[in-house]
Design a protein around this motif. Structure first.
Motif: not given
Length: 447
Positions: A36, A47, A50-51
């Motif tokens: 993101p 980040r 999250e991915a």
């Protein structure tokens, strides 16, 4: 499929360390990962986390493999390969040592062993056992180039880690060592046969997959009863008049659709030995003129569905995606409808001197790993009757064509059209594919 418990966290840490905020999306894409955009107050590691969240073991393994290749991180690449290979049979250390003995003290003939091994193993960064301060590359040069015979290949395998590395890397090592740049003629063939006698114990073989300047190129493959040779042409989703096919280059087996091209699709990318995934088919479709890249999966599904001839076929197609797209995601094997198997250039009714080819099209085809080809047929009354009457001739033609396909290495599964409609059809389809995945070592629970 087993996966190290901390692999996702390890990947997040590597991405954080190896990329700036601005570089993270590009680094992620190199491994097939969408990271993101940067947001104020969100750390690089978060980040990346999250991915990576929700990724299946196979997806994490593939990300690790690709990221390892991109970054030149041998250990990370090997970690990814270990995950991807965990559901298939290993090549044991015993077998690897016996393979090494087949080479004696000469791994690659006329090729440079330092260059060959260095393409696959980080020998410039490894110190040789008992030789502090000297790289393994220098020791290989000293004992296998300047003084050939000092080291045999079994000792070399031990030093570089070939006795314990991934099966993929070991296979590439054997393929490179057998390349005709190093050995040609009877020497190459005899060595491959000797190695194959050893590899067969673990269920693998070096098959001739191509040739270069008239000499064979070998590829490591699992032993299977699949068809010999590699798939070259995939003509499918026929929904109109029969296309007329010609050869753009008959020597290379390159085909061209001369007329009725709009009634079928031709997959014109190389078909891999690992089969054809739905995600790969969508990528191919996305690149076609006029296709909306953001809507490619949906429009391809509609185009394929339009080629189906019965409610039973449509129900099988729809149920397959409903059951397995959420589970397998990008690892979902493509189910390809209306595939031309035989192609008769003449209109059958005009033939005078022979009968037309039977079974010109298959209802569905799946190209699975290890060159396995699965045919799924949905049988209506036309398979057993002529002009509305039961026909032993029609039935005999069908089973005769089945025998020929099976003897050629295809798997064939038939459904009666009445099985695929009404109550219980979805459960029956799910039971079938669960058992098919088990047979082919595809895990529909974790991807």
């Amino acid at each position: 499929m087993s996966v190290p418990a901390d692999l996702a966290e390890r990947l997040a840490s590597i991405i954080q360390q190896r990329a700036t905020n601005a570089q993270m999306p590009s680094l992620g894409l190199s491994a097939g990962l969408t990271i993101p955009p940067h947001q104020e107050g969100v750390s690089k590691r978060d980040r990346a986390r999250e991915a990576l969240a929700g990724k299946s073991p196979r997806e994490l393994g593939e990300i690790a493999r690709r990221l390892g290749v991109h970054l030149g991180d041998y250990d990370l690449e090997e970690t990814g390969l270990a995950v991807l290979e965990s559901d298939s049979a290993p090549i044991t250390e015993i077998t690897r040592r016996d393979v090494a003995k087949c080479f004696g003290d000469d791994l690659c003939g006329q090729q440079d062993p330092v260059a060959l091994v260095g393409r696959l193993f980080p020998i410039q960064n490894l110190a040789a056992e008992f030789f502090s301060g000297r790289s393994l590359a220098r020791e290989i040069e000293q004992h296998m180039v300047r003084n050939p015979g000092d080291w045999d290949v079994e000792y070399l395998f031990q030093q570089i880690g070939a006795l314990t590395c991934s099966r993929d890397r070991f296979g590439h090592l054997l393929e490179a060592a057998l390349h005709p740049l190093g050995r040609r003629g009877p020497e190459q063939i005899d060595l491959a046969e000797a190695i194959n006698r050893v590899l067969r114990r673990d269920g693998y073989i070096l098959n001739i997959e191509a040739e270069e300047s008239g000499y064979p190129i070998y590829r490591l493959q699992p032993l299977s009863r699949g068809p010999t040779g590699s798939p070259k042409n995939l003509i499918f989703a026929s929904n109109g008049p029969k296309p007329e096919i010609g050869f753009a280059d008959a020597i290379n087996n390159d085909i061209v659709i001369l007329s009725n091209a709009s009634s079928c699709l031709v997959y014109d990318r190389p078909l891999k030995r690992d089969g054809l995934l739905w995600s790969e088919l969508v990528d191919w479709w996305r690149a076609r003129p006029g296709v909306d890249p953001g809507d490619a999966a949906r429009t391809l599904g509609l185009r394929l569905r339009a080629s189906l001839a019965s409610d039973a076929e449509r129900y099988l197609f729809d149920t397959y995606f409903r059951l397995y797209r959420p589970k397998l995601k990008d690892a979902l094997p493509a189910i390809i409808p209306q595939v031309y198997l035989h192609y008769d250039p003449a209109v059958v009714k005009l033939l005078r001197h022979r009968a037309g080819l039977r079974r010109q099209r298959m209802d569905f085809l799946q190209l699975l790993p290890n060159n396995q080809r699965v045919v799924i047929e949905v049988d209506g009354a036309q398979h057993f009757s002529r002009e509305g009457e039961p026909s032993l001739v029609a039935y005999a033609e069908m089973v005769s064509a089945d025998r020929e396909l099976r003897l050629a290495g295809y798997e064939i599964y038939r459904f009666g059209s009445n099985e695929l409609v009404g109550a219980g059809a979805s459960d029956m389809i799910e039971r079938f594919f669960e058992r098919l995945w088990t047979l082919h070592k595809i895990n529909p629970t974790t991807g």
